[in-house]
Design a protein around this motif. Structure first.
Motif, PDB file in Angstrom:
ATOM      1  N   ARG A  19       1.257  -0.984   0.299  1.00 36.58           N
ATOM      2  CA  ARG A  19      -0.363  -0.126  -0.331  1.00 36.58           C
ATOM      3  C   ARG A  19       0.898   1.269   0.054  1.00 36.58           C
ATOM      4  NH1 ARG A  19      -1.740   0.349   6.885  1.00 36.58           N
ATOM      5  NH2 ARG A  19      -0.127   1.286   6.934  1.00 36.58           N
ATOM      6  N   ALA A 135      14.362   6.912   3.088  1.00 32.74           N
ATOM      7  CA  ALA A 135      14.655   7.772   3.404  1.00 32.74           C
ATOM      8  C   ALA A 135      13.096   8.693   4.586  1.00 32.74           C
ATOM      9  CB  ALA A 135      15.618   9.092   3.598  1.00 32.74           C
ATOM     10  N   LYS A 153      15.544   6.928  10.304  1.00 35.56           N
ATOM     11  CA  LYS A 153      15.712   7.117   9.087  1.00 35.56           C
ATOM     12  C   LYS A 153      17.233   7.807   9.016  1.00 35.56           C
ATOM     13  CE  LYS A 153      12.088   6.020   7.227  1.00 35.56           C
ATOM     14  NZ  LYS A 153      11.955   5.041   6.051  1.00 35.56           N
ATOM     15  N   THR A 184      -1.075   8.976   2.917  1.00 35.46           N
ATOM     16  CA  THR A 184      -0.689   7.425   3.375  1.00 35.46           C
ATOM     17  C   THR A 184      -1.630   6.723   4.838  1.00 35.46           C
ATOM     18  OG1 THR A 184       1.408   7.034   4.611  1.00 35.46           O
ATOM     19  CG2 THR A 184       1.384   7.521   1.682  1.00 35.46           C
ATOM     20  N   ASN A 187      -0.152   8.179   7.983  1.00 34.24           N
ATOM     21  CA  ASN A 187      -0.063   8.641   8.576  1.00 34.24           C
ATOM     22  C   ASN A 187      -1.770   9.651   8.611  1.00 34.24           C
ATOM     23  OD1 ASN A 187      -0.370  10.182   6.180  1.00 34.24           O
ATOM     24  ND2 ASN A 187       2.396  10.847   6.666  1.00 34.24           N
TER      25      ASN A 187
HETATM   26  P1  NAI Z   1       2.612   3.080   4.859  1.00 35.00           P
HETATM   27  O1  NAI Z   1       2.096   2.526   5.999  1.00 35.00           O
HETATM   28  O2  NAI Z   1       1.016   2.561   3.855  1.00 35.00           O
HETATM   29  O3  NAI Z   1       3.882   1.996   4.125  1.00 35.00           O
HETATM   30  C1  NAI Z   1       4.115   0.995   5.000  1.00 35.00           C
HETATM   31  C2  NAI Z   1       4.803  -0.073   3.859  1.00 35.00           C
HETATM   32  O4  NAI Z   1       5.625  -1.307   4.679  1.00 35.00           O
HETATM   33  C3  NAI Z   1       3.310  -1.441   3.715  1.00 35.00           C
HETATM   34  O5  NAI Z   1       3.211  -1.742   2.911  1.00 35.00           O
HETATM   35  C4  NAI Z   1       3.434  -1.849   5.503  1.00 35.00           C
HETATM   36  O6  NAI Z   1       2.759  -3.742   5.335  1.00 35.00           O
HETATM   37  C5  NAI Z   1       4.954  -2.016   4.523  1.00 35.00           C
HETATM   38  N1  NAI Z   1       5.750  -3.071   6.035  1.00 35.00           N
HETATM   39  C6  NAI Z   1       5.754  -2.458   7.866  1.00 35.00           C
HETATM   40  N2  NAI Z   1       6.133  -3.214   8.322  1.00 35.00           N
HETATM   41  C7  NAI Z   1       6.654  -4.831   7.363  1.00 35.00           C
HETATM   42  C8  NAI Z   1       7.403  -5.655   7.958  1.00 35.00           C
HETATM   43  N3  NAI Z   1       7.461  -6.240   8.778  1.00 35.00           N
HETATM   44  N4  NAI Z   1       7.736  -6.350   6.940  1.00 35.00           N
HETATM   45  C9  NAI Z   1       7.543  -6.175   5.692  1.00 35.00           C
HETATM   46  N5  NAI Z   1       6.776  -5.022   5.481  1.00 35.00           N
HETATM   47  C10 NAI Z   1       6.511  -3.840   6.283  1.00 35.00           C
HETATM   48  O7  NAI Z   1       3.475   3.925   5.011  1.00 35.00           O
HETATM   49  P2  NAI Z   1       3.939   5.457   3.760  1.00 35.00           P
HETATM   50  O8  NAI Z   1       3.626   6.461   3.751  1.00 35.00           O
HETATM   51  O9  NAI Z   1       3.770   4.558   2.381  1.00 35.00           O
HETATM   52  O10 NAI Z   1       5.746   4.360   4.327  1.00 35.00           O
HETATM   53  C11 NAI Z   1       6.038   4.094   3.029  1.00 35.00           C
HETATM   54  C12 NAI Z   1       7.877   4.035   3.481  1.00 35.00           C
HETATM   55  O11 NAI Z   1       7.768   5.301   3.565  1.00 35.00           O
HETATM   56  C13 NAI Z   1       7.533   4.016   5.361  1.00 35.00           C
HETATM   57  O12 NAI Z   1       9.240   3.464   5.199  1.00 35.00           O
HETATM   58  C14 NAI Z   1       7.524   5.812   5.531  1.00 35.00           C
HETATM   59  O13 NAI Z   1       8.977   5.599   7.377  1.00 35.00           O
HETATM   60  C15 NAI Z   1       8.381   6.161   4.064  1.00 35.00           C
HETATM   61  N6  NAI Z   1       8.311   7.932   4.262  1.00 35.00           N
HETATM   62  C16 NAI Z   1       7.179   8.450   4.565  1.00 35.00           C
HETATM   63  C17 NAI Z   1       6.060   9.364   4.818  1.00 35.00           C
HETATM   64  C18 NAI Z   1       5.129   9.969   4.630  1.00 35.00           C
HETATM   65  O14 NAI Z   1       5.027  10.874   5.500  1.00 35.00           O
HETATM   66  N7  NAI Z   1       3.699   9.137   4.318  1.00 35.00           N
HETATM   67  C19 NAI Z   1       7.196  10.248   4.269  1.00 35.00           C
HETATM   68  C20 NAI Z   1       8.575  10.076   4.991  1.00 35.00           C
HETATM   69  C21 NAI Z   1       9.346   8.163   4.570  1.00 35.00           C
END
Ligand code: NAI
Length: 253
Positions: A19, A135, A153, A184, A187
């Motif tokens: 996702r 990151a 990070k 997403t 948050n």
């Molecule tokens: P999200 O929560 O929608 O996606 C995170 C993904 O990581 C999900 O698909 C989840 O199933 C997967 N995940 C979590 N634990 C896992 C595990 N143990 N094994 C395999 N998959 C796992 O959140 P989003 O926003 O799409 O985040 C994706 C990346 O972007 C993350 O690394 C987050 O820290 C980073 N990020 C997001 C920001 C934002 O504002 N949404 C800003 C900066 C970074």
């Protein structure tokens, strides 16, 4: 599309792609003609999407090895890894629960490192590859309540440089995309609060929250031949947040 930016036919693994940001990257690469494998903790229903998948919890090193080896065996190579899996919990630093600290570090640092290491092994052997870590603006600056996420990070920034230096001579480029505030599931509750949305719109030069598709262009660039001499960099895709702030001064124009 221009050859320089083409990802046609490339084998792309998106770890944590069920996702959000990972899913948007996976779908964009599929549209551009790449063969995309999404890895996620649970079996995914990807019927009709054209995406392939592998089960992989990045907190489990055995699952990482099995996942990467299965992709390499099935497709004969891995051209790009997107290391997207990440989690966050917010607590004050003086009471941050140890169990949550361990969980964040296990996924965001250990899991991403092991995933990069295992894919790097395949890429060094094949003499080319692209690793793109995700990151955060927390790689560069901090906000209260997210000290462990920020720590993790920050480590992604160091890991990106360390692996880039180690693998540059093997034609494996390692870079990171640092997203700003992207709406997403991670948050969603935060951005439903009007005062939080107002803060981000006031503080971000682009005056808006980002969406997952805002990261896609940089992702494609970093997986294409156009970035072959670019390695060890963290690219902030944040609407200008880390560059500075708007202010209410009237500017003559
Ligand atoms: P999200 O929560 O929608 O996606 C995170 C993904 O990581 C999900 O698909 C989840 O199933 C997967 N995940 C979590 N634990 C896992 C595990 N143990 N094994 C395999 N998959 C796992 O959140 P989003 O926003 O799409 O985040 C994706 C990346 O972007 C993350 O690394 C987050 O820290 C980073 N990020 C997001 C920001 C934002 O504002 N949404 C800003 C900066 C970074």
């Amino acid at each position: 599309m221009n050859e320089l930016f083409s990802v046609q036919g490339k084998i792309v693994l998106v770890s944590g792609g069920s996702r959000g940001i990972g899913r948007a990257i996976a779908e964009a690469f599929h549209l551009e003609g790449a063969r995309v494998v999404v890895s996620a903790r649970n079996e995914l229903s990807l019927k009709g999407t054209g995406l392939d998948y592998q089960v992989c919890d990045v907190a489990d090193s055995g699952q990482i090895a099995a996942c990467v080896d299965a992709v390499a065996r099935k497709y004969g190579r891995i051209n790009a890894l997107f290391n997207v899996a990440g989690i966050n919990f917010r607590f004050a630093a003086e009471i941050f629960p140890e169990s949550r600290l361990d969980e964040i570090l296990a996924v965001n640092v250990r899991g991403n490192y092991l995933m990069a290491s295992r894919c790097g092994k395949v890429m060094v052997k094949q003499g080319r590859g692209k690793i793109v870590n995700i990151a955060s603006l927390h790689t560069h600056e901090s906000l209260p309540g997210v000290s462990v996420y920020g720590t993790s990070k920050g480590a992604i920034g160091s890991m990106t440089r360390a692996l880039a230096v180690e693998w540059a001579a093997h034609n494996v480029q390692v870079n990171a995309i640092a997203p700003g505030f992207i709406r997403t599931d991670l948050n969603a509750a935060l951005w439903e609060r009007p005062e939080m949305r107002a803060w981000v719109e006031q503080r971000t030069p682009a005056r808006r929250l980002g969406a997952p598709h805002d990261l896609v262009g940089t992702a494609i660039f970093l997986a294409s031949a156009a970035s072959d001499f670019l390695t060890g960099q963290v690219i902030y895709v944040d609407g200008g947040f880390t560059a500075g702030s708007p202010w209410p001064l009237e500017i003559p124009r």
